[in-house]
Design a protein around this motif. Structure first.
Motif: not given
Length: 89
Positions: A30-41
């Motif tokens: 499982c990989v967690r990456t920063p959302s490209t559409s919403r900052a902080g998600n």
């Protein structure tokens, strides 16, 4: 009498961590990456891999493709040996 010193914990936040669960028949990652559409998600992506050398190499490519910074592995028994050894070649 000794003086008490205030100790501050250093907190490190990795933006792209991965968790890998190693089993006898398969590996879950499982990989967690920063959302490209919403900052902080964050976005989570999970993938299942086999335990053969080819599948472990596919896991490595999958992690590199997602620019993972740190990997945490959990293994039952000594199933982690094959993944650890294969990833170092």
């Amino acid at each position: 009498m000794p003086r008490l010193q205030e100790v501050k914990d250093d907190i490190i936040i990795h933006l792209r961590p991965a968790g890998v669960d190693l089993g006898k028949r398969f590996v879950l990652a499982c990989v967690r990456t920063p959302s490209t559409s919403r900052a902080g998600n964050w976005s989570l992506e999970t993938e299942r891999f086999g335990t053969t050398t080819a599948e472990v190499r596919r896991l490595l490519a999958w992690l590199l493709e997602r620019r993972v910074e740190v990997v945490v592995m959990e293994a039952t028994s000594d199933y982690g040996r094959g993944v650890y050894c294969c990833s170092r070649t």
